[in-house]
Design a protein around this motif. Structure first.
Motif, mmCIF file in Angstrom:
data_model
loop_
_atom_site.group_PDB
_atom_site.id
_atom_site.type_symbol
_atom_site.label_atom_id
_atom_site.label_comp_id
_atom_site.label_asym_id
_atom_site.label_seq_id
_atom_site.Cartn_x
_atom_site.Cartn_y
_atom_site.Cartn_z
ATOM 1 N N MET A 92 3.021 19.329 -13.719
ATOM 2 C CA MET A 92 3.667 19.432 -12.418
ATOM 3 C C MET A 92 3.122 20.654 -11.695
ATOM 4 O O MET A 92 3.132 21.769 -12.231
ATOM 5 N N LEU A 93 2.610 20.456 -10.483
ATOM 6 C CA LEU A 93 2.067 21.537 -9.671
ATOM 7 C C LEU A 93 2.978 21.799 -8.474
ATOM 8 O O LEU A 93 3.548 20.875 -7.907
ATOM 9 N N ASP A 148 7.035 15.167 -4.621
ATOM 10 C CA ASP A 148 8.331 15.502 -4.043
ATOM 11 C C ASP A 148 8.102 16.551 -2.963
ATOM 12 O O ASP A 148 7.699 17.687 -3.261
ATOM 13 N N ARG A 149 8.329 16.169 -1.713
ATOM 14 C CA ARG A 149 8.149 17.110 -0.603
ATOM 15 C C ARG A 149 9.270 18.136 -0.611
ATOM 16 O O ARG A 149 10.441 17.805 -0.789
ATOM 17 N N LEU A 150 8.907 19.399 -0.402
ATOM 18 C CA LEU A 150 9.864 20.497 -0.371
ATOM 19 C C LEU A 150 9.857 21.150 1.002
ATOM 20 O O LEU A 150 8.993 20.874 1.832
ATOM 21 N N LEU A 155 6.030 19.443 -4.761
ATOM 22 C CA LEU A 155 5.865 19.349 -6.208
ATOM 23 C C LEU A 155 5.050 18.093 -6.489
ATOM 24 O O LEU A 155 5.432 16.993 -6.084
ATOM 25 N N VAL A 156 3.925 18.272 -7.163
ATOM 26 C CA VAL A 156 2.984 17.181 -7.373
ATOM 27 C C VAL A 156 2.806 16.939 -8.861
ATOM 28 O O VAL A 156 2.406 17.833 -9.600
#
Length: 315
Positions: A92-93, A148-150, A155-156
């Motif tokens: 997870m990046l 997941d857009r923050l 979060l990729v």
């Protein structure tokens, strides 16, 4: 670091890299400048003739010959050496810099969700220069599995697919882009031994998974089933997201699956795993890597069993 004849250097102009991207939950990345020769690995073609049943089994367990024209132009994302990613591994990046978000957009819109995760290390030289020379090593083609857009960045979730060699650099700004070719293991003729080791590795990972799911973990600990997750991915039969020339054979994919952290690893255990991952990325021997994977899986099973015993005493 010395470069061999099979690691042709490409001299590049200096360009700033203010920081590296990092895995979600890790600390801030250190500043680096970029003035880098790129390490190139050889792409030998090995042909072996067989017939009948042996040929059918080799089609499953042996890498196909690669044409020198097999290549992709992809965005390149640099990391420090402790962040090396192996095929089958997920990570997870947290990407938040504008240039890395632009890289993400290109990967999604133009590159079928693909980019290259690689390690950038300084090169020791005697001559003085305005910037530190770097070498690009341990390239791994990755597929974006989820985003997941923050409020700040994204979060990729990524998955390692295969090792790649960066053979040319096409762009420096706003992010790196280059030409990559697949790196696969050497062909072999020990099919029976490979099949035996694959079965042993599967059994060892199943034993590890059955213990890991019983181990109580805090929310701060690593996922307990990473090895199982890697195994499931490695055993897939269809990979529609990528050129088939970049998909390693079954045995090679499975040989990386055990090289995953387990819940509650100490720093020394993570350091030992890191060394095994670096060796695995350098190796072109499937059988040797399968043996290492079996050893790592059994060590982690013993470690998890000991933690379960302690946990039962605490209850």
């Amino acid at each position: 670091m010395r470069l061999t004849m099979n690691q042709r250097a490409l001299t590049l102009a200096s360009s700033p890299l203010h920081s590296f991207p990092h895995a979600a939950g890790s600390g801030s990345a250190k500043a680096r400048s970029f003035h880098s020769p790129f390490r190139r690995r050889s792409t030998e073609t090995v042909s072996i003739g067989y017939s009948g049943d042996v040929l059918k089994r080799l089609a499953i367990y042996s890498s196909s010959s690669l044409e020198l024209s097999t290549s992709l132009e992809l965005p390149l994302l640099p990391f420090e050496s402790e962040e090396v990613l192996v095929p089958s591994e997920s990570k997870m990046l947290h990407l938040y810099e504008a240039r890395y978000l632009a890289l993400l957009e290109e990967s999604l819109l133009e590159r079928k969700g693909l980019f290259v995760h690689f390690v950038m290390e300084p090169v020791l030289t005697d001559r003085s220069s305005s910037g530190t020379p770097f070498v690009a090593i341990y390239g791994c083609l990755v597929l974006i599995e989820n985003i997941d857009r923050l409020d700040i960045g994204a979060l990729v979730s990524i998955r390692g697919i295969c090792r790649v060699s960066i053979v040319d650099l096409m762009q420096l700004e706003p992010y790196l882009r280059g030409i990559v070719m697949p790196i696969q293991d050497n062909a072999y003729n020990v099919v029976d031994e490979i099949e035996s080791k694959v079965a042993m590795l599967r059994a060892s990972l199943d034993d590890l998974h059955s213990l890991q799911i019983k181990l109580k973990a805090t929310r701060h600990e690593l996922l307990q089933t990473r090895a199982r997750n890697a195994l499931v991915w490695a055993e897939k039969e269809v990979y529609d997201d990528c050129d088939k020339a970049f998909i390693p054979n079954l045995a090679e994919r499975l040989s990386f699956a055990a090289l995953q952290p387990v819940s509650g690893c100490s720093k020394s255990e993570l350091f030992a795993l890191q060394k095994e991952k670096l060796r695995a990325m350098d190796s072109r021997d499937t059988l040797d890597r399968l043996n290492v994977g079996i050893k790592v899986a059994k060590q982690n099973t013993a470690l998890t069993a000991a933690k379960l015993a302690i946990q039962s005493l605490e209850i």
